[in-house]
Design a protein around this motif. Sequence first.
Motif, PDB file in Angstrom:
ATOM      1  N   ALA A  67      42.709  45.376  14.696  1.00 46.96           N
ATOM      2  CA  ALA A  67      42.613  46.496  15.633  1.00 46.96           C
ATOM      3  C   ALA A  67      41.154  46.859  15.904  1.00 46.96           C
ATOM      4  O   ALA A  67      40.810  47.295  17.006  1.00 46.96           O
ATOM      5  N   LEU A  68      40.305  46.676  14.918  1.00 49.12           N
ATOM      6  CA  LEU A  68      38.873  46.940  15.121  1.00 49.12           C
ATOM      7  C   LEU A  68      38.273  45.897  16.060  1.00 49.12           C
ATOM      8  O   LEU A  68      37.503  46.227  16.969  1.00 49.12           O
ATOM      9  N   VAL A  69      38.633  44.650  15.853  1.00 47.59           N
ATOM     10  CA  VAL A  69      38.159  43.589  16.753  1.00 47.59           C
ATOM     11  C   VAL A  69      38.611  43.864  18.180  1.00 47.59           C
ATOM     12  O   VAL A  69      37.834  43.736  19.142  1.00 47.59           O
ATOM     13  N   LYS A  70      39.853  44.257  18.332  1.00 45.30           N
ATOM     14  CA  LYS A  70      40.389  44.552  19.665  1.00 45.30           C
ATOM     15  C   LYS A  70      39.639  45.721  20.305  1.00 45.30           C
ATOM     16  O   LYS A  70      39.295  45.680  21.502  1.00 45.30           O
ATOM     17  N   ALA A  71      39.369  46.768  19.525  1.00 45.63           N
ATOM     18  CA  ALA A  71      38.667  47.932  20.061  1.00 45.63           C
ATOM     19  C   ALA A  71      37.264  47.560  20.542  1.00 45.63           C
ATOM     20  O   ALA A  71      36.784  48.084  21.555  1.00 45.63           O
ATOM     21  N   VAL A  72      36.607  46.639  19.833  1.00 50.86           N
ATOM     22  CA  VAL A  72      35.233  46.256  20.174  1.00 50.86           C
ATOM     23  C   VAL A  72      35.191  45.213  21.289  1.00 50.86           C
ATOM     24  O   VAL A  72      34.424  45.335  22.246  1.00 50.86           O
ATOM     25  N   GLU A  73      36.028  44.187  21.185  1.00 54.25           N
ATOM     26  CA  GLU A  73      35.870  43.031  22.058  1.00 54.25           C
ATOM     27  C   GLU A  73      36.776  43.037  23.290  1.00 54.25           C
ATOM     28  O   GLU A  73      36.489  42.343  24.266  1.00 54.25           O
ATOM     29  N   LEU A 121      17.192  36.826  30.058  1.00 54.99           N
ATOM     30  CA  LEU A 121      17.997  37.587  31.008  1.00 54.99           C
ATOM     31  C   LEU A 121      18.541  36.698  32.122  1.00 54.99           C
ATOM     32  O   LEU A 121      19.696  36.852  32.550  1.00 54.99           O
ATOM     33  N   ALA A 122      17.730  35.778  32.598  1.00 53.84           N
ATOM     34  CA  ALA A 122      18.185  34.874  33.654  1.00 53.84           C
ATOM     35  C   ALA A 122      19.334  33.992  33.160  1.00 53.84           C
ATOM     36  O   ALA A 122      20.323  33.770  33.883  1.00 53.84           O
ATOM     37  N   LEU A 123      19.221  33.511  31.933  1.00 53.53           N
ATOM     38  CA  LEU A 123      20.259  32.649  31.379  1.00 53.53           C
ATOM     39  C   LEU A 123      21.557  33.418  31.157  1.00 53.53           C
ATOM     40  O   LEU A 123      22.644  32.921  31.474  1.00 53.53           O
ATOM     41  N   LEU A 124      21.452  34.635  30.625  1.00 52.24           N
ATOM     42  CA  LEU A 124      22.648  35.441  30.411  1.00 52.24           C
ATOM     43  C   LEU A 124      23.296  35.829  31.739  1.00 52.24           C
ATOM     44  O   LEU A 124      24.520  35.871  31.854  1.00 52.24           O
ATOM     45  N   THR A 125      22.479  36.111  32.731  1.00 54.86           N
ATOM     46  CA  THR A 125      23.010  36.446  34.055  1.00 54.86           C
ATOM     47  C   THR A 125      23.823  35.294  34.621  1.00 54.86           C
ATOM     48  O   THR A 125      24.907  35.485  35.185  1.00 54.86           O
ATOM     49  N   GLU A 126      23.302  34.087  34.416  1.00 52.37           N
ATOM     50  CA  GLU A 126      23.955  32.909  34.988  1.00 52.37           C
ATOM     51  C   GLU A 126      25.136  32.428  34.141  1.00 52.37           C
ATOM     52  O   GLU A 126      26.200  32.090  34.685  1.00 52.37           O
ATOM     53  N   LYS A 127      24.985  32.433  32.805  1.00 54.38           N
ATOM     54  CA  LYS A 127      25.957  31.746  31.956  1.00 54.38           C
ATOM     55  C   LYS A 127      26.587  32.610  30.860  1.00 54.38           C
ATOM     56  O   LYS A 127      27.469  32.137  30.148  1.00 54.38           O
ATOM     57  N   GLY A 128      26.150  33.848  30.708  1.00 53.39           N
ATOM     58  CA  GLY A 128      26.629  34.664  29.604  1.00 53.39           C
ATOM     59  C   GLY A 128      28.122  34.879  29.631  1.00 53.39           C
ATOM     60  O   GLY A 128      28.748  34.754  30.695  1.00 53.39           O
ATOM     61  N   PRO A 129      28.728  35.214  28.473  1.00 55.86           N
ATOM     62  CA  PRO A 129      28.110  35.441  27.164  1.00 55.86           C
ATOM     63  C   PRO A 129      27.770  34.134  26.440  1.00 55.86           C
ATOM     64  O   PRO A 129      28.469  33.139  26.593  1.00 55.86           O
ATOM     65  N   LEU A 130      26.686  34.199  25.632  1.00 57.13           N
ATOM     66  CA  LEU A 130      26.203  33.015  24.939  1.00 57.13           C
ATOM     67  C   LEU A 130      25.913  33.331  23.473  1.00 57.13           C
ATOM     68  O   LEU A 130      25.524  34.450  23.133  1.00 57.13           O
ATOM     69  N   LEU A 131      26.067  32.308  22.620  1.00 59.46           N
ATOM     70  CA  LEU A 131      25.607  32.399  21.244  1.00 59.46           C
ATOM     71  C   LEU A 131      24.111  32.164  21.211  1.00 59.46           C
ATOM     72  O   LEU A 131      23.536  31.534  22.114  1.00 59.46           O
ATOM     73  N   SER A 132      23.453  32.610  20.156  1.00 55.94           N
ATOM     74  CA  SER A 132      21.996  32.445  20.076  1.00 55.94           C
ATOM     75  C   SER A 132      21.594  30.974  20.083  1.00 55.94           C
ATOM     76  O   SER A 132      20.536  30.617  20.630  1.00 55.94           O
ATOM     77  N   ALA A 168      23.448  43.138  25.385  1.00 53.09           N
ATOM     78  CA  ALA A 168      24.478  43.714  24.525  1.00 53.09           C
ATOM     79  C   ALA A 168      25.201  42.609  23.762  1.00 53.09           C
ATOM     80  O   ALA A 168      25.209  41.443  24.176  1.00 53.09           O
ATOM     81  N   ILE A 169      25.796  42.993  22.645  1.00 53.87           N
ATOM     82  CA  ILE A 169      26.656  42.089  21.883  1.00 53.87           C
ATOM     83  C   ILE A 169      28.074  42.242  22.425  1.00 53.87           C
ATOM     84  O   ILE A 169      28.623  43.341  22.439  1.00 53.87           O
ATOM     85  N   SER A 170      28.640  41.142  22.883  1.00 48.48           N
ATOM     86  CA  SER A 170      29.945  41.229  23.549  1.00 48.48           C
ATOM     87  C   SER A 170      31.106  40.796  22.670  1.00 48.48           C
ATOM     88  O   SER A 170      32.269  41.046  23.004  1.00 48.48           O
ATOM     89  N   GLY A 171      30.826  40.147  21.555  1.00 46.25           N
ATOM     90  CA  GLY A 171      31.892  39.684  20.678  1.00 46.25           C
ATOM     91  C   GLY A 171      31.327  38.765  19.622  1.00 46.25           C
ATOM     92  O   GLY A 171      30.112  38.622  19.473  1.00 46.25           O
ATOM     93  N   ARG A 172      32.226  38.131  18.888  1.00 45.43           N
ATOM     94  CA  ARG A 172      31.806  37.249  17.799  1.00 45.43           C
ATOM     95  C   ARG A 172      32.640  35.973  17.768  1.00 45.43           C
ATOM     96  O   ARG A 172      33.801  35.956  18.159  1.00 45.43           O
ATOM     97  N   LYS A 173      32.001  34.941  17.243  1.00 42.39           N
ATOM     98  CA  LYS A 173      32.664  33.694  16.880  1.00 42.39           C
ATOM     99  C   LYS A 173      32.383  33.511  15.399  1.00 42.39           C
ATOM    100  O   LYS A 173      31.311  33.030  15.021  1.00 42.39           O
ATOM    101  N   GLY A 174      33.317  33.954  14.562  1.00 43.30           N
ATOM    102  CA  GLY A 174      33.024  34.015  13.132  1.00 43.30           C
ATOM    103  C   GLY A 174      31.951  35.060  12.898  1.00 43.30           C
ATOM    104  O   GLY A 174      32.073  36.206  13.326  1.00 43.30           O
ATOM    105  N   TYR A 178      28.052  36.854  20.225  1.00 37.17           N
ATOM    106  CA  TYR A 178      27.888  36.508  21.635  1.00 37.17           C
ATOM    107  C   TYR A 178      27.021  37.584  22.284  1.00 37.17           C
ATOM    108  O   TYR A 178      27.209  38.782  22.045  1.00 37.17           O
ATOM    109  N   TRP A 179      26.090  37.152  23.123  1.00 33.18           N
ATOM    110  CA  TRP A 179      25.169  38.061  23.801  1.00 33.18           C
ATOM    111  C   TRP A 179      25.427  38.027  25.300  1.00 33.18           C
ATOM    112  O   TRP A 179      25.717  36.969  25.868  1.00 33.18           O
ATOM    113  N   ASP A 180      25.306  39.194  25.946  1.00 36.64           N
ATOM    114  CA  ASP A 180      25.581  39.267  27.383  1.00 36.64           C
ATOM    115  C   ASP A 180      24.800  40.438  27.978  1.00 36.64           C
ATOM    116  O   ASP A 180      24.083  41.156  27.268  1.00 36.64           O
TER     117      ASP A 180
END
Length: 361
Positions: A67-73, A121-132, A168-174, A178-180
């Motif tokens: 439920a916490l993951v759902k609330a955040v992501e 910023l340009a990369l996130l605008t074009e392809k986000g969300p992305l891992l580091s 912003a942080i948009s979610g997680r993979k493990g 993810y950044w966006d």
Amino acid sequence: MVVHRLTKTEARRIAIHAQLLDAPRPTDLVAVVERLTLLQIDPTAAVAPSADLVLWSRLGSTYDPAALVKAVEIDRSLVETVAYIRYPGDLPAVIAEVSAQMHPVTRAWLEKNEPFRRDVLALLTEKGPLLSRDIPDTSVEPWPSSGWTNNRNVTRMLESLARLGVIAISGRKGRQRYWDLPERVYPADLPTLDVEAAVRLRDERRLAALGIARSAGTQLPGESAYVGNAGEEAVVEGTPGTWRVHPAYVGLPFEGRTALLSPFDRLIHDRVRTEQLFGFEYLLEMYKPKEKRRWGYFALPVLHGDQLVGKLDATADRKAGTLVVNAVHEDVRFTPAMGAAVRAEIEDLATWLGLAVAGTA
């Protein structure tokens, strides 16, 4: 000027009530985080991740980490920032305060790496969300710290921009984030605050979460334990100086309960306040050699009524399907009722984790 004169018992009850650790339990996850203002994110999971432990301590075994993951992501009713999960309404004040208080070394590094910022910023605008790992290091100058790899330059840039609200942080993979862009993650109607308004709001929100706190003191890394001029002045018997107290909590009826707390729980996070109000000594010993630990690797403070009465040394052995209770350290001699209440909480913790209790519970 109002000056509240409080006994230690009254002060403790105010702190416990503010942290939603009295009875009855709250029932709404988002409302709990709004009241607490934050959940600290820590990767240690000897029993369970700290954010989940904090919520279980309040909500009980009805709390589902999913439920916490759902609330955040998904719902975006909560947001992840660097090191914390927060209520979205607090973001404008947090961002304004961080921006005003940014360390000069970090500010200078960001200025020198303006092309790097634009690339991110340009990369996130074009392809986000992305891992580091999907974001190349185009830094003009590396972060001034020995032993840091290129990927740490990326992480330093991403975390700095996130603290400023630029990304912003948009979610997680493990454990990876993810950044966006913030407009894809944060609510659209967040106001912009000047630093004076931000500090005032942060102090007021922090006092509402803590109930009683010092106005100022030695600043440690992480979230401040101090509340400026928020609330009203108070004197607590047997403690030096003055405090600030949330007036709405003064004189409320109190019904205590028993709770097992995360070592990062805000009730005990300020160790000086904890000793002065509760007479409770605590130190997280995970960084100590095993032979020098008194209470255990990840000992959970035990709250009973309006007192902190001991520590639970336990470990979740998920392969064996057990919550291993190594010891229950009694700071005060447990009465039969206290012992039964603590055992019930340990059983509840094990049930929530889907484990069976093994050891000295």
